[in-house]
Design an enzyme around this catalytic site. Structure first.
Site, PDB file in Angstrom:
ATOM      1  N   LEU A  50      29.166 -43.526 -39.072  1.00  0.00           N
ATOM      2  CA  LEU A  50      28.481 -44.063 -38.076  1.00  0.00           C
ATOM      3  C   LEU A  50      27.091 -43.601 -37.707  1.00  0.00           C
ATOM      4  CD1 LEU A  50      31.634 -43.647 -35.480  1.00  0.00           C
ATOM      5  CD2 LEU A  50      31.283 -45.531 -37.243  1.00  0.00           C
ATOM      6  N   ASP A  51      26.419 -44.775 -37.525  1.00  0.00           N
ATOM      7  CA  ASP A  51      24.986 -44.260 -36.986  1.00  0.00           C
ATOM      8  C   ASP A  51      24.993 -43.345 -35.718  1.00  0.00           C
ATOM      9  OD1 ASP A  51      23.843 -46.039 -38.837  1.00  0.00           O
ATOM     10  OD2 ASP A  51      23.629 -47.645 -37.385  1.00  0.00           O
ATOM     11  N   LYS A  52      23.715 -42.525 -35.605  1.00  0.00           N
ATOM     12  CA  LYS A  52      23.747 -41.451 -34.795  1.00  0.00           C
ATOM     13  C   LYS A  52      23.995 -42.161 -33.351  1.00  0.00           C
ATOM     14  CE  LYS A  52      20.293 -38.665 -32.603  1.00  0.00           C
ATOM     15  NZ  LYS A  52      18.702 -37.959 -32.576  1.00  0.00           N
TER      16      LYS A  52
END
Length: 551
Positions: free
Chosen positions: A146-148
């Site tokens: 998952l993106d930050k």
């Protein structure tokens, strides 16, 4: 390791039949293990270390050409992660000997990278599960990312065999993933699919883009589940069949509705959003994307496991604020009852106010639309030398000619209504606004059209008459005439949600204004609670037992 030694939990043995003639041994295994995130360099090292066999015979030559049909075996020893273990919460939702399901918070990077050796989820995992250090690669246990700034469900493997099995399931699209995305605007359709390949943006190498040529297949489908009353944002359920980098963000931007808070793929829209200020801008300080649902086959038991996680507090609070409707409150009463004084109390409390009398005055001023229309309709007699409306002429004719009065109302009332509509639109994001419109009911502007509820001011006729005579110099005849153009006080007040009395103590009107404001605040709280319950029932908001946060 001899042929009869069982692999450790972090060691993997692969078997395959060569199905290509002339292929190099290392190239064959690199293609077969691409979904397992195993590099060709690591495969070459394993072959040179004697961990590969062809038809049962050890082969140490990465470049060995295959005839086709051979039985191949490759054993991969673990390469310990060099990441530093760090303390930190994991948000564990499920845990057994094989895997974890985590609640990943926003603003947490998944794994170390050049320039970011610590402060990641992997660093925390190594603290809580030290044995994971023996797993392959620099991101042990990570089977998807998952993106930050994306929150939500994250699946982590605790053994190498679980990692390989889950990685294969992700690659084969056997894992179901659904996200919640808050996007700018309101899509024209209620659901759709997006099948657009994604690749590196040639103009911005650190970004992804819909690829005009080449790119990797990317498939997303979405469903509209909610839109803000003003159409500024919408909530979508987004299911992805593939897992390309930034896939949802790129696909949402490609259809003209980038994710709220995404400064990379929706910079223009986000700049406009930020200018709105207040809680709406503050809460959208990161991309509003949440991994909501996850379903997969357990690598050990073979059972299907499904999880659903409400979004974090910043996400659903933004939904609540965006869904809030401004309380549009009208103020009415007979001439001299104290409407303007009550309006001033609301303004002093910090609420935007509108006065129909002030709007009419602007229309009648030199150059005003009202002055222009009356002069065109009745000639220059309607105007004073400075170009403003001759109010003495206007009042005399309205008193003497009922048809004339109706004509003037038909000309002026739509302009006042237009000014009120503009005022309401410009303050749509505020908690409440107040509009003093003496002829609100008489003009046919019923509650729900331009206002939602009405405050009426009651004042006895003798008190009103005394104020009008002392303050405006009105005669009893003029007072009677002005009253005749309005509904009777009792009829007017019967239509009001709130009624305040201004017959005696002038200070009492201020106290009454405070009571009205308190009741309006209570109505806002009730509405907020009702909408939160609706979000929670749909899984779009969570109580403390779901997310660890209070509503």
């Amino acid at each position: 390791m001899n042929d009869t030694t069982a692999p450790t939990p972090f060691e993997a043995v692969y078997d395959a039949a060569a199905d290509e003639t002339g292929a190099r041994l290392d190239v064959f295994w690199s293609a077969r293990l691409a979904s397992a995130d195993i590099s060709r360099g690591k495969i070459r090292i394993a072959i040179e270390a004697g961990l590969a066999a062809i038809d049962g015979t050890v082969c140490r030559k990465p470049g060995q050409k295959l005839r086709g049909g051979e039985t191949l075996t490759l054993t991969l020893a673990p390469t310990p992660s060099e990441a530093v273990a760090e303390e930190g919460a994991l948000g564990v939702l499920f845990h057994d000997d094989h895997l974890l399901v985590l609640n990943k918070p926003p603003r947490l990077t998944i794994h170390p990278a050049p320039g970011l050796p610590d402060g990641t989820l992997v660093n925390r995992l190594l603290h809580h599960f030290p044995d994971m250090r023996q797993m392959a690669g620099h991101r042990p246990g990570i089977v998807h990312r998952l993106d930050k700034d994306t929150s939500g469900l994250l699946l982590v493997a605790l053994t190498e065999s679980a990692r390989l099995a889950l990685a294969a399931d992700f690659a084969a699209r056997r894992v179901s993933k659904t996200y919640l995305a808050l996007v700018h605007g309101r899509p024209a359709r209620t659901q759709d699919s997006i099948d657009l390949p994604i690749g590196r943006d040639p103009r911005h190498p650190t970004r992804m883009a819909v690829a005009e040529k080449g790119g990797r297949e990317a498939s997303s489908s979405w469903k509209l589940v909610w839109s803000a009353p003003d159409g500024s944002a919408s909530l979508l359920e987004v299911a992805i069949a593939t897992g390309r980098t930034h896939q949802i963000r790129v696909h949402m931007a490609s259809m003209g509705h980038p994710i709220v808070g995404d400064v990379v793929y929706g910079s223009r829209q986000q700049a406009e959003w930020t200018r709105r200020g207040g809680a709406v801008a503050r809460l959208a300080g990161r991309q509003m994307l949440h991994a909501w649902k996850l379903a997969f086959t357990h690598p050990a038991s073979g059972e299907t496991q499904s999880f659903q996680l409400p979004p974090p507090r910043d996400f659903w609070r933004l939904l609540l604020i965006l869904g809030r409707r401004c309380q549009r409150v009208g103020v009415v009463g007979m001439p001299g009852c104290g409407k303007s004084t009550l309006l001033a109390h609301f303004a002093a409390a910090g609420f935007p106010v509108f006065s129909a009398d002030a709007a009419v005055a602007a229309l009648y001023a030199p150059g005003g639309d009202g002055a222009h229309m009356l002069s065109r309709r009745y000639g220059e007699v309607a105007l004073l030398p400075d170009g403003s409306v001759d109010k003495a002429w206007l009042g005399r004719n309205m008193a003497e000619r009922d048809r004339f009065r109706r004509e003037v109302c038909e000309l002026i009332h739509p302009r006042v209504k237009g000014a009120l509509s503009g005022f309401l639109a410009s303050h749509a994001g505020t908690r409440a606004v107040f509009a003093e419109v003496p002829l609100l009911f008489e003009a046919g502007w019923l509650p729900g059209e331009v206002v939602d509820m009405v405050v009426g001011v009651r004042c006895s006729e003798p008190v009103r008459a005394g104020r009008l005579a002392a303050g405006r110099g009105w005669s009893p005849e003029l007072i009677a005439r002005m009253d005749s153009w309005q509904w009777a006080e009792d009829k007017k007040l019967a239509k009001c949600r709130f009624v305040v009395d201004n017959s005696d103590d002038p200070a009492g009107l201020g106290r009454a204004a405070d009571v009205v404001l308190a009741e309006l605040a209570g109505l806002r709280r009730q509405d907020m609670h009702r909408r939160f319950e609706a979000l929670a029932a749909s899984g779009y908001a969570g109580r403390s037992r779901d997310t660890g946060e209070a509503p």
